[in-house]
Design an enzyme around this catalytic site. Structure first.
Site, PDB file in Angstrom:
ATOM      1  N   ARG A   4       0.847  -1.202   0.000  1.00  0.00           N
ATOM      2  CA  ARG A   4       0.000   0.000   0.000  1.00  0.00           C
ATOM      3  C   ARG A   4       0.878   1.245   0.000  1.00  0.00           C
ATOM      4  NH1 ARG A   4      -1.477   1.887   4.552  1.00  0.00           N
ATOM      5  NH2 ARG A   4      -2.112  -0.082   5.472  1.00  0.00           N
ATOM      6  N   TYR A  23     -16.991  16.563 -15.468  1.00  0.00           N
ATOM      7  CA  TYR A  23     -17.345  15.142 -15.500  1.00  0.00           C
ATOM      8  C   TYR A  23     -18.331  14.876 -14.349  1.00  0.00           C
ATOM      9  CZ  TYR A  23     -16.957  10.216 -14.405  1.00  0.00           C
ATOM     10  OH  TYR A  23     -17.256   8.920 -14.089  1.00  0.00           O
ATOM     11  N   ASP A  77      -7.770  18.583 -14.545  1.00  0.00           N
ATOM     12  CA  ASP A  77      -8.045  17.209 -14.961  1.00  0.00           C
ATOM     13  C   ASP A  77      -7.648  17.118 -16.435  1.00  0.00           C
ATOM     14  OD1 ASP A  77      -9.195  14.871 -15.965  1.00  0.00           O
ATOM     15  OD2 ASP A  77     -10.873  14.947 -14.556  1.00  0.00           O
TER      16      ASP A  77
HETATM   17  C1  PLP Z   1     -12.590  13.729 -17.185  1.00  0.00           C
HETATM   18  C2  PLP Z   1     -12.704  12.594 -16.213  1.00  0.00           C
HETATM   19  N1  PLP Z   1     -12.162  12.694 -14.985  1.00  0.00           N
HETATM   20  C3  PLP Z   1     -12.247  11.696 -14.084  1.00  0.00           C
HETATM   21  C4  PLP Z   1     -12.932  10.533 -14.349  1.00  0.00           C
HETATM   22  C5  PLP Z   1     -13.044   9.455 -13.303  1.00  0.00           C
HETATM   23  O1  PLP Z   1     -12.157   8.417 -13.548  1.00  0.00           O
HETATM   24  P1  PLP Z   1     -12.421   6.863 -13.195  1.00  0.00           P
HETATM   25  O2  PLP Z   1     -13.629   6.430 -13.951  1.00  0.00           O
HETATM   26  O3  PLP Z   1     -11.141   6.205 -13.628  1.00  0.00           O
HETATM   27  O4  PLP Z   1     -12.625   6.772 -11.719  1.00  0.00           O
HETATM   28  C6  PLP Z   1     -13.515  10.378 -15.621  1.00  0.00           C
HETATM   29  C7  PLP Z   1     -14.250   9.135 -15.941  1.00  0.00           C
HETATM   30  O5  PLP Z   1     -14.971   9.051 -16.911  1.00  0.00           O
HETATM   31  C8  PLP Z   1     -13.400  11.425 -16.561  1.00  0.00           C
HETATM   32  O6  PLP Z   1     -13.953  11.338 -17.792  1.00  0.00           O
END
Ligand code: PLP
Length: 380
Positions: A50, A103, A175
């Site tokens: 971990r 998202y 992101d």
């Molecule tokens: C832009 C974006 N950020 C974060 C995520 C979340 O990631 P995960 O599905 O790997 O948990 C997604 C998932 O679709 C995403 O499209």
């Protein structure tokens, strides 16, 4: 020290041949614990998986090199990465600004989970610098961007918003899932932390769920690593290995995703059954100039509004054949989805609700003529 090119870093960073056997590919260290040479005598710092695992370390070093950061951390999913980041940098009473078309899972985490712990949030259009500045409060600690956004493909000006965030004493988080470090490197543009769902383009083959955080600030990196271990949402060694394998071909895949997306956009833009195409590579896109400045190319994601409304959009999704109907994105295969009823259903009734006639494509790397024929048929 020579700073190698992107493709060289993708293939070699963190991935020296195994010192014992010379294995060219980092082994999958499927072990939970590590023998110690006497109490506290750790070999190379490894104690318990971990806290750290050599396969995960290889991925984390590669991610840091690709995003031009100093510390990369790999998680079990993008959401685990986001949760760890938010719990590291926020305390009760703090405020976060999020994109008004974030998202859906990010919106759900912040509005339904993190809010219960006394953190407030404001949704702002991240393509509007003054709107983000206007949403700043004395207690704002994080300005969260996606660029391009999911699913509207709006563009946020990273350097300008880094200034807005930093003037307020807040961190700028980007992101970078849609752009990937091949197309855009937010840390070099002023961001403090980059978030990835490595499930998408980084993994690239729709066979793994993973997430990552990368920062250029060593002290913040230590804080994040402390919380990664304390919270425990780490990437397992098999998953870390798959993402690392995906990264090796990220550059060539992204170029083909972009080539194919450009052809798809051209076909959709001239189609009578399409009301509007959303793609930052179109000169008519309001974020085109900013995207040109901060991105190498414009990516493989394309959204469009169907002239016939919601039912026509849903029917189109059902009719496509080479484009597989499904959530997610960023794999070699093309996907189609209806955000209003699928990925963004949890945003219904919120400021993040998306138009019902919207269709989102993740344009894959299949033969482009097959993709064009499939869409043409589905649009009839
Ligand atoms: C832009 C974006 N950020 C974060 C995520 C979340 O990631 P995960 O599905 O790997 O948990 C997604 C998932 O679709 C995403 O499209």
């Amino acid at each position: 020290m020579t700073v190698h090119g992107f493709e060289t870093r993708a293939i070699h960073a963190g991935q020296e041949p195994d010192p014992r056997t010379g294995a060219v590919i980092p082994p999958i260290y499927a072990t939970s614990t590590f023998a110690q040479d006497g109490v506290g005598g750790l070999r190379d710092g490894y104690e318990y998986s971990r806290s750290a695992n050599p396969t995960r370390t290889a991925l984390e070093e590669c991610l840091a090199a690709l995003e031009v950061g100093v510390r990369g951390l790999a998680f079990a999913s993008g959401m685990a990465a986001e949760d760890t980041l938010l719990r590291t940098v926020l305390s009760p009473g703090d405020h976060v600004i999020i994109p008004n078309d974030a998202y859906g899972g990010t919106f759900r985490l912040i509005s339904r989970v993190v809010e219960r712990w006394g953190v407030s949030w404001t949704a702002a259009p991240v393509s509007d610098i003054e709107a983000v500045r206007g949403a700043i409060r004395p207690e704002t600690k994080v300005v969260w961007l996606e660029t391009p956004t999911n699913p509207l493909l709006n563009i946020a000006d990273i350097p300008a918003l880094a200034e807005v965030a930093h003037d307020a004493g807040a961190l700028l988080v980007v992101d970078n899932t849609f752009a990937t470090p091949y197309l855009q490197q937010p840390l070099t543009l002023g961001a403090d932390v980059v978030v990835h769902s490595t499930t998408k383009y980084c993994g690239g083959h729709s066979d793994v769920v993973g997430g990552a955080l990368i920062t250029g600030d060593a002290a913040l990196g230590d804080e994040l690593a402390y919380h990664q271990n304390a919270l425990g949402g780490v990437a397992g060694p098999f998953d870390a290995w798959l993402v690392l394998r995906g990264l090796k071909t990220l550059a060539v895949r992204m170029d083909r995703h972009c080539d194919n997306a450009e052809r798809v956009v051209e076909a959709l833009a001239g189609h009578p059954n399409v009301a509007e195409v959303l793609y930052p590579g179109l000169p008519s896109h309001p974020g085109h100039e900013v995207a040109r400045r901060q991105m190498r190319r414009f990516g493989g994601m394309v959204s469009f509004r169907v002239a016939g409304g919601e039912e026509a959009a849903v029917e189109l999704c059902n009719r496509a054949q080479v484009f597989t109907l499904g959530e997610s994105l960023g794999g070699v295969e093309s996907l189609i989805e209806h955000p209003g009823r699928m990925t963004h259903a949890s945003a219904a009734g919120s400021p993040l609700e998306v138009a019902a006639d919207l269709v989102r494509l993740s344009v894959g790397i299949e033969t482009v003529d097959d993709l064009l024929a499939d869409l043409d048929n589905a649009l009839k």
